[in-house]
Design a protein around this motif. Structure first.
Motif, PDB file in Angstrom:
ATOM      1  N   PRO A 171      -4.988 -22.304  15.959  1.00 42.94           N
ATOM      2  CA  PRO A 171      -4.682 -22.493  14.533  1.00 42.94           C
ATOM      3  C   PRO A 171      -5.903 -22.619  13.636  1.00 42.94           C
ATOM      4  CG  PRO A 171      -4.555 -24.591  15.646  1.00 42.94           C
ATOM      5  CD  PRO A 171      -4.899 -23.574  16.709  1.00 42.94           C
ATOM      6  N   LYS A 214      -2.334 -18.264   6.269  1.00 37.27           N
ATOM      7  CA  LYS A 214      -1.267 -19.254   6.452  1.00 37.27           C
ATOM      8  C   LYS A 214      -0.476 -18.962   7.724  1.00 37.27           C
ATOM      9  CE  LYS A 214      -0.665 -20.185   1.514  1.00 37.27           C
ATOM     10  NZ  LYS A 214       0.245 -20.038   0.337  1.00 37.27           N
ATOM     11  N   TYR A 215      -0.221 -17.695   7.985  1.00 33.90           N
ATOM     12  CA  TYR A 215       0.525 -17.306   9.179  1.00 33.90           C
ATOM     13  C   TYR A 215      -0.240 -17.670  10.446  1.00 33.90           C
ATOM     14  CZ  TYR A 215       3.173 -14.316  12.385  1.00 33.90           C
ATOM     15  OH  TYR A 215       3.922 -13.843  13.430  1.00 33.90           O
ATOM     16  N   SER A 237      -0.344 -21.540  11.004  1.00 38.63           N
ATOM     17  CA  SER A 237       0.948 -22.083  11.446  1.00 38.63           C
ATOM     18  C   SER A 237       1.325 -21.629  12.851  1.00 38.63           C
ATOM     19  CB  SER A 237       2.048 -21.675  10.468  1.00 38.63           C
ATOM     20  OG  SER A 237       2.320 -20.283  10.561  1.00 38.63           O
ATOM     21  N   VAL A 267       5.587 -20.041  10.806  1.00 38.75           N
ATOM     22  CA  VAL A 267       6.063 -19.928   9.433  1.00 38.75           C
ATOM     23  C   VAL A 267       5.616 -18.593   8.843  1.00 38.75           C
ATOM     24  CG1 VAL A 267       6.029 -20.933   7.116  1.00 38.75           C
ATOM     25  CG2 VAL A 267       5.987 -22.416   9.142  1.00 38.75           C
ATOM     26  N   GLN A 278      13.192 -23.474   8.177  1.00 40.01           N
ATOM     27  CA  GLN A 278      12.882 -23.678   9.586  1.00 40.01           C
ATOM     28  C   GLN A 278      13.788 -24.735  10.224  1.00 40.01           C
ATOM     29  OE1 GLN A 278      10.527 -21.736  11.159  1.00 40.01           O
ATOM     30  NE2 GLN A 278      10.456 -20.695   9.197  1.00 40.01           N
TER      31      GLN A 278
END
Length: 209
Positions: A164, A191-192, A195, A199, A208
């Motif tokens: 991450p 961001k992907y 996460s 997400v 979620q």
């Protein structure tokens, strides 16, 4: 209340409190770090002495003032010459120059208004054909490297971050024809990755649950 419902409520609570707690923790660390700049002030001018109490966050004001003043000074000829001379000296100190030059090159790339940093997010066949990873185009490889890869066509430099933590990863040189557009902006792709791929950019916490 069955076990599945209890688990759902616990996960919902975690999804709400964990990001909030980590955000507050990071903010406290940043504020405490910036408050250390108050140590640069003489004791007679220290807010703790003048006001009689310690007010967290005053270091942010001093840090902002120092950064702004430095920017103003560097924007004129005298200041630019002064910083250039200082940079020349620092970049020639044994051992120190190794770290300084490396950090300066990275910061110039990421923070400079003229720097290219990540130009776009792409899908790259990595670590082998048939497997796709999100990467970021960072530019063109140095000519000295391209001379040994002339048979590969047009090559681009791609940064493939780890998850991450996108702060670490691999820089690879890939034929541009093998790249595919990801359809994500740089921010969405980051961001992907952060996460762990859980997400999607268009989703939020509520979807979620």
């Amino acid at each position: 209340m069955n076990a599945a419902l209890v688990k759902k409520y616990l996960l919902t609570g975690l999804l709400i409190w964990v990001p909030l707690a980590i955000t507050l923790w990071v903010l406290v660390l940043v504020v405490d770090l910036m408050d250390q700049t108050l140590m640069l002030l003489p004791d007679s001018l220290h807010p703790r002495v003048l006001l009689g109490i310690h007010i967290p966050g005053l270091g942010i004001i001093l840090t902002g003032a120092v950064l702004f003043g430095t920017g103003v000074l560097a924007a004129n000829y005298f200041g630019a010459s002064l910083f250039k001379a200082g940079d020349w000296v620092l970049s020639r100190i044994p051992l120190f120059k190794i770290v300084y030059n490396s950090v300066k090159q990275v910061s110039d790339t990421l923070l400079s208004s003229s720097g290219k940093a990540f130009t776009r997010s792409v899908l790259v066949p990595y670590p082998h054909p048939g497997v796709w990873a999100l990467g970021f185009v960072t530019g063109t490889p140095p000519q000295v490297l391209l001379e040994n890869l002339q048979d590969q066509g047009v090559l681009v430099s791609v940064y493939v971050p780890t998850s991450p933590s996108p702060a670490s990863g691999y820089v690879i040189m890939v034929p541009e024809k093998l790249l595919r557009p990801s359809g994500l902006s740089v921010d969405e792709a980051l961001k992907y990755i952060v996460s762990l791929g859980v997400v999607a950019p268009s989703e939020d916490v509520s979807t979620q649950l």
